[in-house]
Design a protein around this motif. Structure first.
Motif, PDB file in Angstrom:
ATOM      1  N   LEU B 341     -43.586   6.922 -57.579  1.00 52.69           N
ATOM      2  CA  LEU B 341     -44.268   6.294 -56.447  1.00 52.69           C
ATOM      3  C   LEU B 341     -45.563   5.616 -56.914  1.00 52.69           C
ATOM      4  O   LEU B 341     -46.020   4.643 -56.313  1.00 52.69           O
ATOM      5  N   LEU B 342     -46.124   6.117 -58.011  1.00 51.01           N
ATOM      6  CA  LEU B 342     -47.352   5.514 -58.560  1.00 51.01           C
ATOM      7  C   LEU B 342     -47.108   4.060 -58.971  1.00 51.01           C
ATOM      8  O   LEU B 342     -47.999   3.222 -58.852  1.00 51.01           O
ATOM      9  N   ALA B 343     -45.906   3.775 -59.457  1.00 49.95           N
ATOM     10  CA  ALA B 343     -45.589   2.393 -59.854  1.00 49.95           C
ATOM     11  C   ALA B 343     -45.534   1.496 -58.623  1.00 49.95           C
ATOM     12  O   ALA B 343     -45.913   0.317 -58.686  1.00 49.95           O
ATOM     13  N   CYS B 344     -45.065   2.052 -57.496  1.00 54.34           N
ATOM     14  CA  CYS B 344     -45.040   1.276 -56.238  1.00 54.34           C
ATOM     15  C   CYS B 344     -46.468   1.013 -55.765  1.00 54.34           C
ATOM     16  O   CYS B 344     -46.795  -0.102 -55.339  1.00 54.34           O
ATOM     17  N   ILE B 345     -47.313   2.030 -55.840  1.00 51.42           N
ATOM     18  CA  ILE B 345     -48.710   1.859 -55.423  1.00 51.42           C
ATOM     19  C   ILE B 345     -49.398   0.818 -56.314  1.00 51.42           C
ATOM     20  O   ILE B 345     -50.139  -0.045 -55.832  1.00 51.42           O
ATOM     21  N   MET B 346     -49.139   0.872 -57.621  1.00 48.74           N
ATOM     22  CA  MET B 346     -49.742  -0.090 -58.551  1.00 48.74           C
ATOM     23  C   MET B 346     -49.297  -1.518 -58.212  1.00 48.74           C
ATOM     24  O   MET B 346     -50.100  -2.452 -58.235  1.00 48.74           O
ATOM     25  N   ALA B 347     -48.015  -1.679 -57.870  1.00 48.35           N
ATOM     26  CA  ALA B 347     -47.502  -3.002 -57.525  1.00 48.35           C
ATOM     27  C   ALA B 347     -48.178  -3.525 -56.258  1.00 48.35           C
ATOM     28  O   ALA B 347     -48.606  -4.691 -56.201  1.00 48.35           O
ATOM     29  N   LEU B 348     -48.303  -2.673 -55.257  1.00 40.46           N
ATOM     30  CA  LEU B 348     -48.850  -3.097 -53.969  1.00 40.46           C
ATOM     31  C   LEU B 348     -50.363  -3.302 -54.017  1.00 40.46           C
ATOM     32  O   LEU B 348     -50.892  -4.254 -53.447  1.00 40.46           O
ATOM     33  N   ARG B 349     -51.058  -2.399 -54.694  1.00 39.28           N
ATOM     34  CA  ARG B 349     -52.522  -2.424 -54.663  1.00 39.28           C
ATOM     35  C   ARG B 349     -53.113  -3.305 -55.759  1.00 39.28           C
ATOM     36  O   ARG B 349     -54.060  -4.046 -55.546  1.00 39.28           O
ATOM     37  N   ASP B 350     -52.534  -3.205 -56.968  1.00 38.24           N
ATOM     38  CA  ASP B 350     -53.115  -3.915 -58.107  1.00 38.24           C
ATOM     39  C   ASP B 350     -52.358  -5.198 -58.446  1.00 38.24           C
ATOM     40  O   ASP B 350     -52.812  -5.977 -59.283  1.00 38.24           O
ATOM     41  N   GLY B 351     -51.178  -5.385 -57.828  1.00 35.41           N
ATOM     42  CA  GLY B 351     -50.393  -6.573 -58.146  1.00 35.41           C
ATOM     43  C   GLY B 351     -49.870  -6.572 -59.571  1.00 35.41           C
ATOM     44  O   GLY B 351     -49.723  -7.620 -60.196  1.00 35.41           O
ATOM     45  N   ILE B 352     -49.595  -5.374 -60.098  1.00 36.92           N
ATOM     46  CA  ILE B 352     -49.021  -5.283 -61.445  1.00 36.92           C
ATOM     47  C   ILE B 352     -47.715  -4.496 -61.375  1.00 36.92           C
ATOM     48  O   ILE B 352     -47.662  -3.397 -60.824  1.00 36.92           O
ATOM     49  N   ILE B 353     -46.662  -5.111 -61.924  1.00 31.92           N
ATOM     50  CA  ILE B 353     -45.343  -4.484 -61.891  1.00 31.92           C
ATOM     51  C   ILE B 353     -45.106  -3.759 -63.218  1.00 31.92           C
ATOM     52  O   ILE B 353     -45.144  -4.373 -64.288  1.00 31.92           O
ATOM     53  N   ALA B 354     -44.859  -2.455 -63.124  1.00 25.01           N
ATOM     54  CA  ALA B 354     -44.557  -1.660 -64.329  1.00 25.01           C
ATOM     55  C   ALA B 354     -43.222  -2.125 -64.905  1.00 25.01           C
ATOM     56  O   ALA B 354     -42.287  -2.405 -64.161  1.00 25.01           O
ATOM     57  N   PRO B 355     -43.131  -2.212 -66.219  1.00 22.92           N
ATOM     58  CA  PRO B 355     -41.889  -2.727 -66.828  1.00 22.92           C
ATOM     59  C   PRO B 355     -40.815  -1.654 -67.028  1.00 22.92           C
ATOM     60  O   PRO B 355     -41.076  -0.466 -66.902  1.00 22.92           O
ATOM     61  N   THR B 356     -39.603  -2.118 -67.338  1.00 22.99           N
ATOM     62  CA  THR B 356     -38.547  -1.250 -67.865  1.00 22.99           C
ATOM     63  C   THR B 356     -38.614  -1.427 -69.374  1.00 22.99           C
ATOM     64  O   THR B 356     -38.263  -2.495 -69.887  1.00 22.99           O
TER      65      THR B 356
END
Lengths: 86, 402
Positions: B341-356
């Motif tokens: 869920l932290l990756a979702c929060i990072m995407a929404l709040r920081d505009g950064i998508i965690a990679p595969t």
């Protein structure tokens, strides 16, 4: 008991069919054995012969262990037994 | 219906001992998977995992606590301390009476089980420590969180294998949304990285010996991780009134059961959960910008999940970004949805998508934008987090930027 007879016994038990219905040309799919049944059969084979069978369910065709038919499984086990018991 | 927001987050996992450390690793696409270190590891065929290194429980907990806390409870409390400190909440009076803790966990105190089985079976001892039961029960972590923070409302543990945390967070969300509780502490944890835990997984023959490469053609299985992710879910009005910082809003969820196979996933079951979460959130499929995939790196999951996403999102599936952070922290089983869920929060709040990460070869059966190997900047309004468990139990959460 020879390797072939013992393997047929294991496969027949897994597929819940008579040993006489396990033909050498049959695939595990023909016999109604799914991926979970395959993993369980390999476990039973490892226990029966006290060997390690290299098999990863994610890449069944990648390993040296050929599971395409009953005959190939028997041949593979004969090879592994020879290698690991020598 | 109340709006539900996240006002605190905490974690410990193979990528870091806190949220900032974990997000930094996500941004850098760093791998936390390495050689396992514990007794009898040489008797395992699988020697890698997302194990938490440099962790010393001494000093964080007193002697009495140490005798009661299995590793999964220790991880939970560390993450809960970070989350609740960030939220800045003190649970007293009516707030304490109504607020609770719902956590996901699958295996309970596996290290405790492993050690004590060794004592009685291998060492032949006839006596075990008196706290074995309260230490290994899989509600221990939730209970200790409730005790440390005075949470006296609805509290329990949810077990649905790899979807445990998502089911737990969905439950906590529902409690705040309906007004049953003003605040819920939720998330989950797992610690199966001990000899017996890994040996059991080895038996299924779905584990990779070298790396977790979700969606990559040459993927060869999953890699286990360990740790915890804990969040504070709060009634929006309650949070707003006290001027709390809002990390993201939880806007919907859906759960489904495949009702078909104990280990093989089903496209229909997963698609129903994804579509259901979008519907519950009251958004359109085209609003979804990012999906944190279940993405285990097994042959079966990844292709089924991609087909389910394509099914649920229709043509928009070709535009959505979907990544699996399990490639970095491993599969935390009952705790995995929480860390993800932290990756979702990072995407929404920081505009950064965690990679595969570990992505080496395209697979035509996983032909989606899997954000290969490098993090990406992108504005995302709505994100989903997928979890599809053994047993065919699925839970998907929907979040929105605030």
């Amino acid at each position: 008991m020879d390797i072939k007879t013992r393997v047929i016994e294991i496969i027949a038990e897994q597929a819940m069919i008579d040993q006489s219905d396990v033909t050498m040309e049959a695939t595990l799919e023909d016999l109604g054995i799914d991926s979970l049944g395959l993993v369980e059969s390999i476990f039973a084979i490892e226990e029966a012969f006290d060997i390690q069978v290299p098999f990863n369910a994610n890449e069944p065709t990648e390993s040296d262990f050929d599971i395409s038919s009953v005959a190939s499984i028997v041949a593979g086990i004969e090879k592994l037994v020879a290698e690991q018991k020598s | 219906m109340k709006r539900v927001v996240i006002t605190g987050a905490g974690t410990i996992n193979a990528l870091g001992h806190s949220v900032p450390e974990t997000l930094e690793a996500f941004r850098e696409g760093r791998c936390g998977i390495g050689p396992l270190e514990f007794r009898d590891v040489e008797r395992l065929a699988i020697n890698i995992g997302g194990q938490i290194k440099g962790f010393e429980a001494e000093g964080l907990f007193n002697r009495q606590q140490m005798s009661l806390y299995d590793r999964f409870t220790q991880f939970t409390l560390i993450a809960a301390r970070e989350a609740i400190a960030q939220a800045g909440l003190e649970f007293i009076g009516e707030l304490a009476a109504k607020s609770g803790v719902v956590l996901g966990n699958s295996g309970g105190g596996m290290t405790t089980l492993d050690e004590n089985y060794r004592h009685v079976y291998e060492d032949g001892k006839n006596r075990v420590h008196p706290f074995v039961v309260p230490k290994l029960m899989n509600n221990a972590a939730a209970s200790h969180v409730s005790m440390e923070f005075n949470l006296k409302g609805p509290s329990f543990t949810v077990a649905s294998a790899c979807a445990s945390s998502n089911h737990a967070m969905a439950q906590a969300f529902q409690m705040v949304r309906t007004g049953m509780a003003p605040v819920m502490v939720t998330g989950g944890s797992e610690s199966m990285l001990c000899f017996g835990g890994v040996k059991a997984w080895e038996g299924l023959r779905v584990m990779s010996k070298d790396a977790c490469r979700p969606f990559s053609m040459n993927r060869n299985g999953m890699v286990q991780g360990e740790g915890a992710g804990i969040f504070v879910f709060e009634d929006y009005d309650h949070a707003k009134k006290r001027g709390a910082e809002i990390l993201a809003e939880v806007i919907g969820f859906a759960m489904s059961s495949d009702a078909s196979d104990i280990v093989m996933p089903s496209k229909q079951g997963a698609a129903r959960a994804i579509a259901g979460a979008i519907k519950d959130a009251g958004v359109n499929a085209s609003d979804v910008g990012y999906i944190n995939a279940h993405g285990t790196g097994t042959a079966a999951n990844d292709k089924t999940e991609c087909a389910a996403v394509a099914d649920a999102l229709g043509p928009h599936a070709d535009k959505v970004m979907i990544s699996s952070t399990k490639s970095m922290h491993g599969h935390l089983i009952g705790g995995t949805g929480a860390v993800e869920l932290l990756a979702c929060i990072m995407a929404l709040r920081d505009g950064i998508i965690a990679p595969t990460i570990g992505y080496e070869e395209p697979d035509p059966e996983c032909a989606l934008d899997v954000v290969p190997n490098e993090a990406r900047e992108a504005k995302v309004d709505v994100a989903l987090s997928n979890a599809f468990a053994f047993g065919g139990l699925n839970a998907v959460l929907a979040l929105r930027a605030v």
